[in-house]
Design a protein around this motif. Structure first.
Motif, mmCIF file in Angstrom:
data_model
loop_
_atom_site.group_PDB
_atom_site.id
_atom_site.type_symbol
_atom_site.label_atom_id
_atom_site.label_comp_id
_atom_site.label_asym_id
_atom_site.label_seq_id
_atom_site.Cartn_x
_atom_site.Cartn_y
_atom_site.Cartn_z
ATOM 1 N N VAL A 189 33.695 37.835 24.005
ATOM 2 C CA VAL A 189 34.834 38.145 24.788
ATOM 3 C C VAL A 189 34.852 37.478 25.825
ATOM 4 C CG1 VAL A 189 35.865 40.379 23.885
ATOM 5 C CG2 VAL A 189 34.027 40.060 25.970
ATOM 6 N N PRO A 190 36.268 37.194 26.896
ATOM 7 C CA PRO A 190 35.744 36.556 27.973
ATOM 8 C C PRO A 190 35.506 37.253 28.998
ATOM 9 C CG PRO A 190 37.786 36.133 27.447
ATOM 10 C CD PRO A 190 37.359 37.253 26.018
ATOM 11 N N LEU A 191 34.268 36.376 29.883
ATOM 12 C CA LEU A 191 33.266 36.709 31.100
ATOM 13 C C LEU A 191 34.709 36.322 32.096
ATOM 14 C CD1 LEU A 191 31.177 38.005 31.876
ATOM 15 C CD2 LEU A 191 30.151 35.688 32.448
ATOM 16 N N VAL A 192 34.561 37.843 32.946
ATOM 17 C CA VAL A 192 35.851 37.649 34.280
ATOM 18 C C VAL A 192 35.080 38.577 35.163
ATOM 19 C CG1 VAL A 192 38.067 38.959 34.898
ATOM 20 C CG2 VAL A 192 37.784 38.083 32.297
ATOM 21 N N ALA A 193 34.762 37.363 36.278
ATOM 22 C CA ALA A 193 33.722 37.721 37.858
ATOM 23 C C ALA A 193 34.738 37.605 38.579
ATOM 24 C CB ALA A 193 33.197 36.838 37.127
ATOM 25 N N THR A 194 34.638 39.042 39.404
ATOM 26 C CA THR A 194 35.965 39.499 41.100
ATOM 27 C C THR A 194 34.673 38.785 42.006
ATOM 28 O OG1 THR A 194 33.881 41.281 40.895
ATOM 29 C CG2 THR A 194 36.731 41.111 39.986
ATOM 30 N N THR A 195 35.480 37.314 42.411
ATOM 31 C CA THR A 195 35.083 36.100 43.513
ATOM 32 C C THR A 195 35.732 35.949 43.995
ATOM 33 O OG1 THR A 195 34.270 34.102 43.823
ATOM 34 C CG2 THR A 195 35.347 34.455 41.996
ATOM 35 N N TYR A 203 46.522 39.499 39.904
ATOM 36 C CA TYR A 203 47.936 40.176 39.446
ATOM 37 C C TYR A 203 48.357 38.307 38.801
ATOM 38 C CZ TYR A 203 46.921 44.191 42.216
ATOM 39 O OH TYR A 203 46.312 45.621 42.932
ATOM 40 N N GLY A 204 48.630 38.030 39.092
ATOM 41 C CA GLY A 204 48.627 36.075 38.338
ATOM 42 C C GLY A 204 48.677 36.004 37.074
ATOM 43 N N PRO A 205 47.941 35.307 36.322
ATOM 44 C CA PRO A 205 48.534 34.795 35.222
ATOM 45 C C PRO A 205 47.697 36.693 34.043
ATOM 46 C CG PRO A 205 47.375 32.934 35.514
ATOM 47 C CD PRO A 205 47.476 33.945 37.021
ATOM 48 N N ALA A 206 48.494 36.273 32.902
ATOM 49 C CA ALA A 206 47.860 38.051 32.202
ATOM 50 C C ALA A 206 46.111 38.378 32.323
ATOM 51 C CB ALA A 206 48.445 38.158 30.704
ATOM 52 N N LEU A 207 45.902 38.859 32.175
ATOM 53 C CA LEU A 207 45.018 39.587 31.593
ATOM 54 C C LEU A 207 44.277 39.161 30.184
ATOM 55 C CD1 LEU A 207 43.970 42.252 34.656
ATOM 56 C CD2 LEU A 207 43.172 39.888 34.998
ATOM 57 N N PRO A 208 42.783 39.117 30.143
ATOM 58 C CA PRO A 208 42.745 39.208 28.730
ATOM 59 C C PRO A 208 42.363 40.820 27.758
ATOM 60 C CG PRO A 208 40.625 37.947 29.962
ATOM 61 C CD PRO A 208 42.264 38.068 30.918
ATOM 62 N N VAL A 253 39.964 49.172 41.027
ATOM 63 C CA VAL A 253 41.389 48.729 40.643
ATOM 64 C C VAL A 253 41.747 47.772 39.342
ATOM 65 C CG1 VAL A 253 42.979 46.979 41.680
ATOM 66 C CG2 VAL A 253 41.381 48.508 42.780
ATOM 67 N N CYS A 254 39.632 47.274 39.360
ATOM 68 C CA CYS A 254 40.549 45.491 37.716
ATOM 69 C C CYS A 254 40.838 46.708 36.867
ATOM 70 C CB CYS A 254 39.249 44.565 38.003
ATOM 71 S SG CYS A 254 39.235 43.677 39.971
ATOM 72 N N LEU A 255 39.526 47.305 36.401
ATOM 73 C CA LEU A 255 39.758 47.620 35.193
ATOM 74 C C LEU A 255 40.968 48.627 34.531
ATOM 75 C CD1 LEU A 255 36.204 49.187 35.041
ATOM 76 C CD2 LEU A 255 37.104 47.328 33.901
ATOM 77 N N PHE A 256 41.559 49.517 35.655
ATOM 78 C CA PHE A 256 43.060 49.826 35.265
ATOM 79 C C PHE A 256 44.467 48.925 35.169
ATOM 80 C CE2 PHE A 256 40.612 54.020 35.788
ATOM 81 C CZ PHE A 256 41.445 54.780 34.989
ATOM 82 N N GLU A 257 44.489 47.739 36.254
ATOM 83 C CA GLU A 257 45.035 46.491 35.514
ATOM 84 C C GLU A 257 45.793 46.006 34.921
ATOM 85 O OE1 GLU A 257 47.611 45.318 37.612
ATOM 86 O OE2 GLU A 257 47.898 43.817 36.572
ATOM 87 N N GLN A 258 43.466 45.878 34.004
ATOM 88 C CA GLN A 258 43.753 45.889 32.738
ATOM 89 C C GLN A 258 44.371 46.266 32.080
ATOM 90 O OE1 GLN A 258 39.520 45.265 31.425
ATOM 91 N NE2 GLN A 258 40.084 43.533 30.075
ATOM 92 N N ARG A 259 44.153 47.956 32.477
ATOM 93 C CA ARG A 259 45.002 49.334 31.592
ATOM 94 C C ARG A 259 46.345 49.437 31.919
ATOM 95 N NH1 ARG A 259 42.610 53.585 28.774
ATOM 96 N NH2 ARG A 259 43.913 55.357 29.259
ATOM 97 N N ARG A 260 46.688 48.758 32.486
ATOM 98 C CA ARG A 260 48.383 48.956 33.425
ATOM 99 C C ARG A 260 48.587 47.455 32.031
ATOM 100 N NH1 ARG A 260 52.086 45.948 34.977
ATOM 101 N NH2 ARG A 260 51.212 44.204 35.920
ATOM 102 N N GLN A 261 48.070 46.655 32.068
ATOM 103 C CA GLN A 261 49.008 45.620 31.688
ATOM 104 C C GLN A 261 48.131 45.809 29.791
ATOM 105 O OE1 GLN A 261 47.379 41.433 32.271
ATOM 106 N NE2 GLN A 261 47.445 41.786 34.788
ATOM 107 N N ARG A 262 47.624 45.949 29.498
ATOM 108 C CA ARG A 262 47.164 46.792 27.979
ATOM 109 C C ARG A 262 48.341 47.835 27.475
ATOM 110 N NH1 ARG A 262 41.637 47.263 28.144
ATOM 111 N NH2 ARG A 262 42.148 49.367 28.143
ATOM 112 N N LEU A 263 48.681 48.729 28.347
ATOM 113 C CA LEU A 263 49.743 49.807 28.335
ATOM 114 C C LEU A 263 51.208 48.742 28.189
ATOM 115 C CD1 LEU A 263 48.148 53.285 30.474
ATOM 116 C CD2 LEU A 263 48.279 52.507 27.894
ATOM 117 N N SER A 264 51.092 48.721 29.068
ATOM 118 C CA SER A 264 52.821 47.693 29.368
ATOM 119 C C SER A 264 53.235 46.683 27.832
ATOM 120 C CB SER A 264 52.952 47.007 30.073
ATOM 121 O OG SER A 264 52.634 46.496 30.466
ATOM 122 N N ALA A 265 52.022 46.813 27.131
ATOM 123 C CA ALA A 265 52.032 45.414 25.956
ATOM 124 C C ALA A 265 52.173 46.167 24.809
ATOM 125 C CB ALA A 265 51.253 44.673 25.675
ATOM 126 N N GLN A 266 52.021 47.751 24.626
ATOM 127 C CA GLN A 266 52.085 48.710 23.458
ATOM 128 C C GLN A 266 54.176 47.990 23.523
ATOM 129 O OE1 GLN A 266 49.381 51.840 24.593
ATOM 130 N NE2 GLN A 266 47.790 50.757 23.903
#
Lengths: 266, 266
Positions: A189-195, A203-208, A253-266
């Protein structure tokens, strides 16, 4: 069920050693859980502990005893129970107002997976036990089930991290003392770093939908080698005047933004 | 600039009292900032402190001194500087490896606004200093400028909250010992409570662009009177098996979800 009244009892001496030094715990491969909530959660999620140590002074007077302590005691097999008499319990408890129960459990030592195919967090030299515990708790709440902790990250099974994790430990697979740079070879899976540098907005392109999130040291952030190797670099858009977020807050914030995107894609 | 070499010096005795007891600080209306980062931020955002206390042993040897300490000293007016000789600095510093600088500053005591017309956070009996500091830091990062802290919430200007806030205090207006139930009468923005009961998803209907967010006690959550009075009740969708999030993590998720919606509406 054993009752112990003397500080010279060999089992009590062993328990005392385990509760007072992390070396003894690491050497024995055991961890100490303190208080009702952690012990209840362990029993519900994992099962019976090696030793369930109770304050005999409380259990001997059921009318005055906290009902949750009585209920917990009812659910532990008798051969795992150790009742401590007199003031012995206070020698074991590290918090001031203990709740009369301590579990001694095996510290999980999972082997590294051959391939990493699910979302996970990587903690790179996060020093503060409260931060490590809070991030593990956020993982469990966000549905991320695997954590990989580098050397120099606070020990996950220490009393402070356990307290701050509030039972999250028992629903996660936690790998410690991991060489994160070597671990990259196992990633599917892709490695995602906060920097802050050269990074897209969270909040830009969709997260993996699945990712290995790496969060770094409270002062220095994620080490450069991991930042450079990351397939995705994100920053959380903040007010210009502000300091960066606390690392545990940023992870939530990061983990729940990914979760939000996952939930909204369902 | 004053140099002090004796523990009997009256100013040193006053400084020592301020650094060692919260009663003395509250009584004098003063706070003590420790370490480079907090002092640098105070100087940049607010200005000169009442007293800028430096370790003379370090400043006397500029070649060995941390360059940021020298630079900080250069920016403080000479009449505010106090240089402590010998081991006196260590009597003032509460952390083990001090950085040789302590500021004594006025504790802000803002009066309550007649009307609350901007986004803000309300902290209802949040006990842990690390949580209070982390939430203040998240506020500053998310662009929320006002905080109202109930009685029984950790004192915002205590050393632990200051350390955890990382300078966020200086860009916020922080009201303490506030009667939150009485404060509701001053609200011109909706009160939003995080709760598990009768609540919409944080990712459901759009959040109010301005809101008073109330976050509650680590164990008990937001008190029922505030939950019931809230115009909006939200919950963060979590994995069924998980414990609820740490309150500072939950606050970060909420404040940044509001920020995300605000940014995407622009």
């Amino acid at each position: 069920m054993k009752r112990i009244a003397s500080r010279d009892n060999p089992l009590f001496k062993e328990l005392r050693k385990l509760s007072s030094t992390s070396q003894a715990r690491k050497h024995a491969g055991l961890s100490v859980l303190e208080g009702l909530h952690l012990c209840q959660t362990y029993l519900a999620v994992i099962g019976a502990p090696r030793h369930a140590v109770f304050d005999a002074q409380r259990l001997d007077r059921p009318d005055d005893c906290h009902p949750e302590l009585l209920a917990l005691h009812d659910h532990v097999p008798a051969d795992r129970q150790v009742w401590l008499e007199g003031k012995l319990m206070q020698d074991l408890e590290t918090v001031q107002a203990g709740q009369g129960v301590v579990f001694v459990v095996d510290t999980p030592a999972p082997s590294l997976p051959d391939r990493i195919t699910e979302s996970c967090v990587w903690l790179d030299r996060i020093q503060d036990p409260g931060n490590v515990g809070s991030i593990l708790r956020s993982c469990a709440a966000a549905g991320v089930r695997h954590a990989f902790l580098s050397e120099e990250t606070a020990f996950a099974w220490s009393p402070k991290v356990l307290r701050s994790g509030q039972g999250a430990h028992f629903s996660l697979t936690i790998h410690e003392q991991v060489d994160l740079e070597a671990l990259m070879a196992r990633l599917d899976v892709p490695l995602v770093a906060t920097t802050l540098d050269d990074a897209q907005s969270l909040y830009g392109p969709a997260l993996p939908p699945k990712a290995a999130w790496v969060f770094g040291h409270e002062g220095q952030g994620v080490r450069p080698a991991l930042q450079q190797a990351a397939q995705v670099r994100v920053h959380i858009p903040q007010e210009a005047a502000a300091e960066s977020l606390n690392v545990a807050a940023a992870a939530a914030v990061c983990l729940f933004e990914q979760r939000r995107q996952r939930l909204s894609a369902q």
